[in-house]
Design a protein around this motif. Structure first.
Motif, PDB file in Angstrom:
ATOM      1  N   ILE A 195       0.860  -1.188   0.000  1.00  0.00           N
ATOM      2  CA  ILE A 195       0.000   0.000   0.000  1.00  0.00           C
ATOM      3  C   ILE A 195       0.897   1.239   0.000  1.00  0.00           C
ATOM      4  CG2 ILE A 195      -1.720   1.319   1.276  1.00  0.00           C
ATOM      5  CD1 ILE A 195      -2.776  -1.279   2.418  1.00  0.00           C
ATOM      6  N   ASP A 196       0.722   2.076  -1.007  1.00  0.00           N
ATOM      7  CA  ASP A 196       1.501   3.312  -1.105  1.00  0.00           C
ATOM      8  C   ASP A 196       0.670   4.488  -0.630  1.00  0.00           C
ATOM      9  OD1 ASP A 196       3.763   2.073  -2.235  1.00  0.00           O
ATOM     10  OD2 ASP A 196       2.812   2.099  -4.219  1.00  0.00           O
ATOM     11  N   ILE A 197       1.323   5.421   0.045  1.00  0.00           N
ATOM     12  CA  ILE A 197       0.674   6.670   0.446  1.00  0.00           C
ATOM     13  C   ILE A 197       1.044   7.718  -0.596  1.00  0.00           C
ATOM     14  CG2 ILE A 197       0.459   8.440   2.221  1.00  0.00           C
ATOM     15  CD1 ILE A 197       1.251   6.319   4.281  1.00  0.00           C
ATOM     16  N   LEU A 198       0.038   8.206  -1.318  1.00  0.00           N
ATOM     17  CA  LEU A 198       0.273   9.108  -2.436  1.00  0.00           C
ATOM     18  C   LEU A 198      -0.390  10.459  -2.193  1.00  0.00           C
ATOM     19  CD1 LEU A 198      -0.447   6.602  -5.352  1.00  0.00           C
ATOM     20  CD2 LEU A 198       1.759   7.145  -4.312  1.00  0.00           C
ATOM     21  N   THR A 199       0.260  11.511  -2.673  1.00  0.00           N
ATOM     22  CA  THR A 199      -0.294  12.862  -2.594  1.00  0.00           C
ATOM     23  C   THR A 199      -0.511  13.385  -4.009  1.00  0.00           C
ATOM     24  OG1 THR A 199       0.838  13.307  -0.492  1.00  0.00           O
ATOM     25  CG2 THR A 199       0.048  15.211  -1.749  1.00  0.00           C
ATOM     26  N   ASP A 200      -1.729  13.781  -4.299  1.00  0.00           N
ATOM     27  CA  ASP A 200      -2.087  14.331  -5.603  1.00  0.00           C
ATOM     28  C   ASP A 200      -2.711  15.706  -5.407  1.00  0.00           C
ATOM     29  OD1 ASP A 200      -1.829  11.936  -7.681  1.00  0.00           O
ATOM     30  OD2 ASP A 200      -2.730  11.116  -5.857  1.00  0.00           O
ATOM     31  N   ILE A 201      -2.389  16.635  -6.296  1.00  0.00           N
ATOM     32  CA  ILE A 201      -2.951  17.986  -6.246  1.00  0.00           C
ATOM     33  C   ILE A 201      -3.752  18.197  -7.525  1.00  0.00           C
ATOM     34  CG2 ILE A 201      -2.473  20.449  -6.073  1.00  0.00           C
ATOM     35  CD1 ILE A 201       0.108  19.730  -4.609  1.00  0.00           C
ATOM     36  N   TRP A 202      -5.059  18.315  -7.383  1.00  0.00           N
ATOM     37  CA  TRP A 202      -5.965  18.422  -8.516  1.00  0.00           C
ATOM     38  C   TRP A 202      -6.694  19.753  -8.481  1.00  0.00           C
ATOM     39  CZ3 TRP A 202      -8.978  13.222  -9.565  1.00  0.00           C
ATOM     40  CH2 TRP A 202      -8.046  12.205  -9.820  1.00  0.00           C
ATOM     41  N   THR A 203      -6.893  20.325  -9.660  1.00  0.00           N
ATOM     42  CA  THR A 203      -7.621  21.580  -9.779  1.00  0.00           C
ATOM     43  C   THR A 203      -8.930  21.352 -10.525  1.00  0.00           C
ATOM     44  OG1 THR A 203      -5.592  22.895  -9.784  1.00  0.00           O
ATOM     45  CG2 THR A 203      -7.574  23.954 -10.639  1.00  0.00           C
ATOM     46  N   PHE A 204     -10.032  21.776  -9.914  1.00  0.00           N
ATOM     47  CA  PHE A 204     -11.358  21.673 -10.509  1.00  0.00           C
ATOM     48  C   PHE A 204     -11.830  23.072 -10.904  1.00  0.00           C
ATOM     49  CE2 PHE A 204     -10.846  18.175  -7.572  1.00  0.00           C
ATOM     50  CZ  PHE A 204     -11.386  17.086  -8.237  1.00  0.00           C
ATOM     51  N   ALA A 205     -12.611  23.139 -11.976  1.00  0.00           N
ATOM     52  CA  ALA A 205     -13.092  24.441 -12.449  1.00  0.00           C
ATOM     53  C   ALA A 205     -14.564  24.351 -12.825  1.00  0.00           C
ATOM     54  CB  ALA A 205     -12.264  24.909 -13.644  1.00  0.00           C
ATOM     55  N   PRO A 213     -24.290  22.359 -12.211  1.00  0.00           N
ATOM     56  CA  PRO A 213     -23.575  22.518 -10.945  1.00  0.00           C
ATOM     57  C   PRO A 213     -22.277  21.723 -10.856  1.00  0.00           C
ATOM     58  CG  PRO A 213     -25.345  20.936 -10.673  1.00  0.00           C
ATOM     59  CD  PRO A 213     -25.437  21.432 -12.091  1.00  0.00           C
ATOM     60  N   ASN A 214     -22.006  20.892 -11.859  1.00  0.00           N
ATOM     61  CA  ASN A 214     -20.852  20.000 -11.797  1.00  0.00           C
ATOM     62  C   ASN A 214     -19.544  20.733 -12.103  1.00  0.00           C
ATOM     63  OD1 ASN A 214     -22.391  17.644 -11.236  1.00  0.00           O
ATOM     64  ND2 ASN A 214     -22.963  17.533 -13.387  1.00  0.00           N
ATOM     65  N   TRP A 215     -18.487  20.279 -11.428  1.00  0.00           N
ATOM     66  CA  TRP A 215     -17.145  20.797 -11.636  1.00  0.00           C
ATOM     67  C   TRP A 215     -16.371  19.797 -12.496  1.00  0.00           C
ATOM     68  CZ3 TRP A 215     -14.937  25.156  -8.875  1.00  0.00           C
ATOM     69  CH2 TRP A 215     -15.860  25.818  -8.046  1.00  0.00           C
ATOM     70  N   ALA A 216     -15.428  20.317 -13.278  1.00  0.00           N
ATOM     71  CA  ALA A 216     -14.602  19.453 -14.119  1.00  0.00           C
ATOM     72  C   ALA A 216     -13.153  19.543 -13.665  1.00  0.00           C
ATOM     73  CB  ALA A 216     -14.715  19.874 -15.587  1.00  0.00           C
ATOM     74  N   LEU A 217     -12.459  18.422 -13.745  1.00  0.00           N
ATOM     75  CA  LEU A 217     -11.037  18.402 -13.427  1.00  0.00           C
ATOM     76  C   LEU A 217     -10.269  19.013 -14.600  1.00  0.00           C
ATOM     77  CD1 LEU A 217      -8.768  17.433 -11.494  1.00  0.00           C
ATOM     78  CD2 LEU A 217      -8.763  15.275 -12.774  1.00  0.00           C
ATOM     79  N   VAL A 218      -9.441  20.029 -14.316  1.00  0.00           N
ATOM     80  CA  VAL A 218      -8.735  20.731 -15.387  1.00  0.00           C
ATOM     81  C   VAL A 218      -7.221  20.590 -15.303  1.00  0.00           C
ATOM     82  CG1 VAL A 218     -10.595  22.416 -15.676  1.00  0.00           C
ATOM     83  CG2 VAL A 218      -8.715  22.912 -14.087  1.00  0.00           C
ATOM     84  N   ALA A 219      -6.691  20.144 -14.170  1.00  0.00           N
ATOM     85  CA  ALA A 219      -5.235  20.008 -14.040  1.00  0.00           C
ATOM     86  C   ALA A 219      -4.908  19.051 -12.906  1.00  0.00           C
ATOM     87  CB  ALA A 219      -4.581  21.367 -13.771  1.00  0.00           C
ATOM     88  N   THR A 220      -3.811  18.324 -13.072  1.00  0.00           N
ATOM     89  CA  THR A 220      -3.318  17.435 -12.023  1.00  0.00           C
ATOM     90  C   THR A 220      -1.809  17.610 -11.897  1.00  0.00           C
ATOM     91  OG1 THR A 220      -2.877  15.560 -13.514  1.00  0.00           O
ATOM     92  CG2 THR A 220      -5.090  15.719 -12.558  1.00  0.00           C
ATOM     93  N   ARG A 221      -1.308  17.458 -10.688  1.00  0.00           N
ATOM     94  CA  ARG A 221       0.135  17.524 -10.453  1.00  0.00           C
ATOM     95  C   ARG A 221       0.444  16.835  -9.124  1.00  0.00           C
ATOM     96  NH1 ARG A 221       1.231  22.128  -6.991  1.00  0.00           N
ATOM     97  NH2 ARG A 221      -0.600  23.485  -6.816  1.00  0.00           N
TER      98      ARG A 221
END
Length: 225
Positions: A195-205, A213-221
């Motif tokens: 099991i890996d502990i992972l950190t993801d930073i996602w931007t929704f717009a 009302p829905n948000w879309a994922l526009v960037a990941t890093r």
């Protein structure tokens, strides 16, 4: 005898006064330095939502705009407040709940190569990148298996509003089991027993003028080392 009577009266009065003070102290108590501050009867009562949880509703008056000037313009709190003022439906707690659901759906759909499930959740540009990665994986005969054990945390780290476009960036910390296999089924990356502990930073717009009302994922890093 004439002098003794007033002296006796003074003693009796002193004893009576002492008794009264003792009773008052027993009723009112003594200050210990740990008393709770008594509520101000003239203070404005806090507002609450339908669930009974006390919240502070944003003030959309000109005075509120002046008060916001005290916030650092580029701060996350200022960004969230601008989004709230522009879109009264926005609530960061509900947003984070939906973001965690979207995170799990997108990660699992990408692992399975399910482009149909990904398309409504991603921006057009990001969908193109995901679809290309899935196509390249299929051409190489590779398969990916991803299991999200748990999402440890999901926290808003950035929030902006520009030209009716609201953007909220969330940092996810999750526990995942990720494995990539080649055409022969051999593990080429990851470990099915780890099991890996992972950190993801996602931007929704989201365009706040839209009825959707829905948000879309526009960037990941990922965080920089």
């Amino acid at each position: 005898m004439g002098i003794g009577v007033p002296f006796l009266d003074i003693i009796l009065l002193a004893l009576f006064a002492g008794f009264v003070i003792f009773k008052l102290r027993s009723v009112l108590g003594r200050r210990t330095g740990h008393e709770r501050q008594r509520p101000d009867p003239f203070a404005e009562p806090p507002k609450s939502n339908d669930n009974g949880n006390i919240v502070r509703l944003p003030d959309r008056s000109a005075e509120a705009d002046e008060a916001e000037g005290a916030e650092e313009p580029g701060s996350m709190a200022a960004g969230i407040m601008r989004i709230k003022l522009a879109d009264e439906r926005f609530d960061e707690r509900e947003f984070l709940h939906g973001a965690k659901m979207a995170f799990a759906m997108i990660v699992e759909a990408f692992a399975k190569g399910d482009v149909d499930a990904l398309k409504p959740l991603l921006s057009r540009e990001l969908f193109g990148g995901f679809a290309a990665a899935i196509e390249g994986r299929e051409k190489a005969g590779e398969t990916q298996e991803t299991t999200i054990v748990t999402v440890r945390s999901a926290d808003i780290v950035e929030a902006t509003l520009e030209d009716h476009q609201a953007k909220v960036t969330v940092e996810f910390v999750s526990e995942q089991v990720k494995v990539t296999r080649n055409a022969d089924g051999e593990v080429t990356e990851g470990d099915p027993d780890r099991i890996d502990i992972l950190t993801d930073i996602w931007t929704f717009a989201r365009d706040i003028r839209s009825r959707d009302p829905n948000w879309a994922l526009v960037a990941t890093r990922v965080p920089e080392d």
